[in-house]
Design a protein around this motif. Structure first.
Motif, PDB file in Angstrom:
ATOM      1  N   THR A 197       0.838  -1.209   0.000  1.00 42.03           N
ATOM      2  CA  THR A 197       0.000   0.000   0.000  1.00 42.03           C
ATOM      3  C   THR A 197       0.871   1.258   0.000  1.00 42.03           C
ATOM      4  N   ALA A 198       0.273   2.344  -0.458  1.00 42.22           N
ATOM      5  CA  ALA A 198       0.945   3.647  -0.465  1.00 42.22           C
ATOM      6  C   ALA A 198      -0.029   4.692   0.070  1.00 42.22           C
ATOM      7  N   ARG A 199       0.402   5.451   1.052  1.00 41.55           N
ATOM      8  CA  ARG A 199      -0.457   6.511   1.596  1.00 41.55           C
ATOM      9  C   ARG A 199       0.202   7.860   1.336  1.00 41.55           C
ATOM     10  N   PRO A 200      -0.589   8.858   0.999  1.00 43.87           N
ATOM     11  CA  PRO A 200      -0.022  10.163   0.637  1.00 43.87           C
ATOM     12  C   PRO A 200       0.713  10.820   1.796  1.00 43.87           C
ATOM     13  N   LEU A 201       1.839  11.428   1.446  1.00 43.07           N
ATOM     14  CA  LEU A 201       2.642  12.131   2.441  1.00 43.07           C
ATOM     15  C   LEU A 201       2.224  13.593   2.530  1.00 43.07           C
ATOM     16  N   ALA A 208       3.011  13.306  -6.707  1.00 40.64           N
ATOM     17  CA  ALA A 208       2.947  13.515  -5.255  1.00 40.64           C
ATOM     18  C   ALA A 208       3.812  12.484  -4.531  1.00 40.64           C
ATOM     19  N   GLU A 209       4.138  12.810  -3.275  1.00 39.49           N
ATOM     20  CA  GLU A 209       4.979  11.937  -2.456  1.00 39.49           C
ATOM     21  C   GLU A 209       4.099  11.005  -1.612  1.00 39.49           C
ATOM     22  N   TYR A 210       4.562   9.754  -1.482  1.00 41.78           N
ATOM     23  CA  TYR A 210       3.818   8.726  -0.749  1.00 41.78           C
ATOM     24  C   TYR A 210       4.775   7.933   0.137  1.00 41.78           C
ATOM     25  N   GLU A 234      -5.903   4.543  -2.731  1.00 39.77           N
ATOM     26  CA  GLU A 234      -7.368   4.501  -2.758  1.00 39.77           C
ATOM     27  C   GLU A 234      -7.897   4.450  -4.188  1.00 39.77           C
ATOM     28  N   GLY A 235      -7.122   4.976  -5.121  1.00 37.19           N
ATOM     29  CA  GLY A 235      -7.543   4.972  -6.518  1.00 37.19           C
ATOM     30  C   GLY A 235      -7.174   3.716  -7.281  1.00 37.19           C
ATOM     31  N   GLY A 236      -6.502   2.748  -6.612  1.00 34.36           N
ATOM     32  CA  GLY A 236      -6.146   1.498  -7.268  1.00 34.36           C
ATOM     33  C   GLY A 236      -4.641   1.302  -7.356  1.00 34.36           C
ATOM     34  N   LEU A 237      -4.232   0.299  -8.109  1.00 29.88           N
ATOM     35  CA  LEU A 237      -2.822  -0.055  -8.240  1.00 29.88           C
ATOM     36  C   LEU A 237      -2.092   1.028  -9.031  1.00 29.88           C
ATOM     37  N   SER A 238      -1.069   1.605  -8.427  1.00 31.35           N
ATOM     38  CA  SER A 238      -0.365   2.737  -9.022  1.00 31.35           C
ATOM     39  C   SER A 238       1.131   2.453  -9.060  1.00 31.35           C
ATOM     40  N   CYS A 239       1.857   3.247  -9.854  1.00 31.46           N
ATOM     41  CA  CYS A 239       3.292   3.068 -10.031  1.00 31.46           C
ATOM     42  C   CYS A 239       4.037   4.176  -9.278  1.00 31.46           C
ATOM     43  N   PHE A 240       5.178   3.803  -8.649  1.00 34.64           N
ATOM     44  CA  PHE A 240       5.943   4.758  -7.848  1.00 34.64           C
ATOM     45  C   PHE A 240       7.429   4.657  -8.166  1.00 34.64           C
ATOM     46  N   PHE A 241       8.070   5.807  -8.144  1.00 37.37           N
ATOM     47  CA  PHE A 241       9.519   5.914  -8.242  1.00 37.37           C
ATOM     48  C   PHE A 241      10.049   5.921  -6.816  1.00 37.37           C
ATOM     49  N   VAL A 242      10.791   4.865  -6.448  1.00 36.59           N
ATOM     50  CA  VAL A 242      11.235   4.688  -5.063  1.00 36.59           C
ATOM     51  C   VAL A 242      12.759   4.674  -5.030  1.00 36.59           C
ATOM     52  N   SER A 271      16.539  -9.913  -5.060  1.00 38.85           N
ATOM     53  CA  SER A 271      16.335  -9.908  -3.610  1.00 38.85           C
ATOM     54  C   SER A 271      14.863  -9.939  -3.228  1.00 38.85           C
ATOM     55  N   GLU A 272      14.646 -10.179  -1.948  1.00 46.01           N
ATOM     56  CA  GLU A 272      13.342 -10.009  -1.314  1.00 46.01           C
ATOM     57  C   GLU A 272      13.457  -8.794  -0.395  1.00 46.01           C
ATOM     58  N   VAL A 273      12.469  -7.912  -0.461  1.00 48.25           N
ATOM     59  CA  VAL A 273      12.539  -6.700   0.360  1.00 48.25           C
ATOM     60  C   VAL A 273      11.216  -6.440   1.056  1.00 48.25           C
ATOM     61  N   GLU A 274      11.285  -5.628   2.112  1.00 49.76           N
ATOM     62  CA  GLU A 274      10.098  -5.110   2.789  1.00 49.76           C
ATOM     63  C   GLU A 274      10.197  -3.594   2.830  1.00 49.76           C
ATOM     64  N   PHE A 275       9.063  -2.941   2.660  1.00 49.25           N
ATOM     65  CA  PHE A 275       8.974  -1.484   2.744  1.00 49.25           C
ATOM     66  C   PHE A 275       8.340  -1.118   4.081  1.00 49.25           C
ATOM     67  N   GLN A 276       8.986  -0.251   4.819  1.00 45.12           N
ATOM     68  CA  GLN A 276       8.436   0.238   6.084  1.00 45.12           C
ATOM     69  C   GLN A 276       8.297   1.748   5.989  1.00 45.12           C
ATOM     70  N   ASP A 277       7.195   2.187   5.369  1.00 44.63           N
ATOM     71  CA  ASP A 277       7.007   3.604   5.057  1.00 44.63           C
ATOM     72  C   ASP A 277       8.137   4.117   4.162  1.00 44.63           C
ATOM     73  N   ALA A 278       8.406   3.367   3.110  1.00 44.34           N
ATOM     74  CA  ALA A 278       9.439   3.782   2.151  1.00 44.34           C
ATOM     75  C   ALA A 278       8.929   4.951   1.320  1.00 44.34           C
ATOM     76  N   TYR A 279       9.809   5.910   1.087  1.00 46.79           N
ATOM     77  CA  TYR A 279       9.465   7.118   0.342  1.00 46.79           C
ATOM     78  C   TYR A 279       9.367   6.820  -1.156  1.00 46.79           C
ATOM     79  N   GLY A 280       8.315   7.349  -1.811  1.00 45.08           N
ATOM     80  CA  GLY A 280       8.172   7.186  -3.250  1.00 45.08           C
ATOM     81  C   GLY A 280       7.382   8.318  -3.859  1.00 45.08           C
ATOM     82  N   VAL A 281       7.544   8.512  -5.166  1.00 45.90           N
ATOM     83  CA  VAL A 281       6.825   9.542  -5.923  1.00 45.90           C
ATOM     84  C   VAL A 281       5.965   8.841  -6.971  1.00 45.90           C
TER      85      VAL A 281
END
Length: 550
Positions: A197-201, A208-210, A234-242, A271-281
């Motif tokens: 998931t991505a929540r707006p920052l 925008a930043e998430y 909330e708008g569905g599956l989106s793409c982010f630059f992380v 690799s396998e990774v986990e995001f913990q509030d990782a910053y993305g645009v």
């Protein structure tokens, strides 16, 4: 004390210090046909560099000294850093210097896609793992170009011809690499099941930043400076630059859990990774993450075709070189009638793969032309299905030419064989590609009919090939409930028709005829070495691997 027990004889010298480009007639001719002749001298120089003993050794070293993950530094700070052998960075430096990460975008001119494909094809014969971040960076550029504000910051670093291995924030880097993070444990190719998931920052939507929370089951390659990632809003599956680093200079919260222990492509870290509030645009419109990534996938799928064709070419020249030196039963292997049949059959397969990958690259030159769009959108996934699968059989057959010497890790054949499966799996496995062919035809029906008309025109007067093209037309009338079941059969025939037409247009008539007859003839089967005509075999071999190369 030791004393000699025997004299070492009848062992084949290493294939090295040869020019990968100059020795490939089909590649150089295809480059000129595709308007890439302006790049020929660069490729000739590059081919000599890649064939040198020192560069071939880099490929061996990068696959012997595997990447190592360090999650923390010596005082306990989280760093999530992957360390590579210097040979890896040397290989990436070669790729970068030749512009294989950006050439059509940084130097847009007629034939640029074909020129870049030819260079990529050459380096794929030396080492495959280093191609992964190169491909992803290349494919990300047209996606990022649609984000003017972000691209303005990244442009010079994306186009740079200097490899920068340092792990630093983006603004401190001379050049950058872009990776991908799509698949999750529960979904694989079905990215619609993604749960990250991505929540707006601050603001919301494009640009925008998430903050991202979740995981990726395959994250390649973790040391890239940024990744394009799918996550839900909330708008569905989106793409982010992380990016690896946040704008404030702190490390982004992308935690590398472990590196994948892979069958092949071992020099490259997945690799396998986990995001913990990782910053993305956010990149692209909200909820349109999959269409945004599809543009990227069209390029990465073509690179799978190019890479597999390159593996086939290298496996073939290794087999042909071996057969011209190894003596069995009083004659070299290449003089044995059955072995000559096998080698000439594989030479045909390799050339057909080469001309197809160049033609597909050419199709990317004309994005609005409906015929070129059909080549790009319909034939590319079919080619990824077929060429990548043929590479599996092909490299195994070439290994068999070497016998036991091919089955050990001290020679090149085992690595080529282990590299072959990844292109069939990466960016969509065989079934996914064949279903995509059907979807593309439904959406590009006019262009596909133009493609069949083009095939018919090329095949005019050739009964065997005309029959194959006619069967493709008949397949369009197949009831929908049967179409999916027969998708592999259709994709196979589509690729064979495309290759046959290209061989008629580019190869000597007898060589083209040998390919068409053997591929359409049901009695030939799928094993190599079943050519019925013997007259052309020596000419086919000489064309594929001239005797002076030995």
């Amino acid at each position: 004390m030791q004393w000699p027990t025997h004299e070492v004889t009848n062992q084949v010298p290493e294939l090295q210090d040869y020019n990968l480009f100059s020795s490939d007639v089909a590649l150089s001719a295809g480059l000129r046909r595709g308007a890439g002749g302006w790049h020929e001298e660069n490729l000739r120089r590059f081919g000599a560099t890649l064939g040198s003993e020192d560069v071939l050794r880099l490929g061996e070293l990068a696959n012997h000294h595997l990447p190592e993950l360090n999650t923390h530094d010596r005082v306990g700070r989280r760093v999530d850093r992957v360390e590579f052998h210097p040979s890896w960075h040397a290989l990436l430096g070669l790729l970068r210097h030749e512009g294989l990460h950006s050439l059509p975008w940084s130097d847009p001119r007629p034939g640029a896609h074909v020129a870049r494909a030819a260079g990529y094809f050459l380096q794929s014969q030396v080492e495959s793992g280093s191609l992964c971040p190169t491909t992803m960076t290349f494919a990300s550029i047209p996606v990022l170009q649609n984000e003017p504000r972000l691209f303005a910051v990244l442009r010079d670093k994306l186009y740079s011809r200097e490899h920068d291995p340092r792990d630093l924030p983006l603004e401190q880097k001379k050049s950058i690499l872009i990776g991908m993070g799509m698949t999750e444990k529960q979904g694989g190719s079905d990215v619609r099941t993604n749960t990250t998931t991505a929540r707006p920052l601050g603001g919301e939507g494009r640009g925008a930043e998430y903050l991202l929370t979740g995981h990726k089951w395959f994250f390649s390659a973790p040391m890239c400076d940024a990744h394009l990632v799918l996550a839900r809003t909330e708008g569905g599956l989106s793409c982010f630059f992380v990016p690896r680093w946040r704008p404030d200079g702190s490390k982004n919260a992308i935690l590398v859990q472990r590196l994948k222990d892979k069958l092949g492509n071992r020099s490259n870290s997945s690799s396998e990774v986990e995001f913990q509030d990782a910053y993305g645009v956010m990149v692209g419109d909200e909820g349109r993450g999959i269409p945004t990534i599809i543009e990227m996938a069209n390029h990465t799928r073509l690179d799978c075709v190019i890479g597999s064709a390159g593996l086939m070419r290298q496996a073939f020249v290794q087999a042909a070189h071996h057969a011209r030196h190894r003596k069995v039963f009083g004659r070299t292997l290449a003089e044995q009638p059955l072995m000559r049949n096998v080698l000439s059959d594989m030479a045909l397969e390799s050339e057909a793969a080469t001309v197809l990958m160049l033609r597909l690259a050419q199709a990317f030159e004309s994005p609005t032309d409906p015929l070129e769009r059909a080549w790009r959108r319909v034939v590319t996934p079919a080619a990824k299905f077929w060429i990548c699968k043929r590479a599996l059989e092909f490299t195994g057959e070439c290994m068999e030419v070497w016998g036991g010497n091919g089955y050990v890790e001290t020679g090149p054949m085992a690595r080529l064989y282990r590299e072959a499966p990844v292109n069939s799996i990466w960016e969509g496995s065989g079934n996914v590609m064949c279903l995509d062919v059907l979807r593309a035809i439904e959406r590009e029906t006019e262009g596909f009919l133009m493609l069949l008309d083009h095939f018919s025109e090329v095949a005019n007067g050739h009964a065997t090939l005309s029959g194959l093209v006619s069967s493709l037309r008949k397949d369009l009338a197949t009831p929908p409930e049967q179409r999916e079941m027969l998708a592999r059969r259709f994709a196979q025939r589509l690729v064979l028709a495309a290759q046959a037409c290209l061989m008629l247009q580019s190869a000597p008539a007898d060589v083209a005829e040998a390919f068409i007859t053997s591929r359409v003839d049901a009695e030939s089967g799928r094993v190599y070495g079943t050519l019925s005509a013997t007259a052309m075999q020596q000419a086919i071999l000489e064309r594929a691997w001239p005797a002076q190369q030995t």
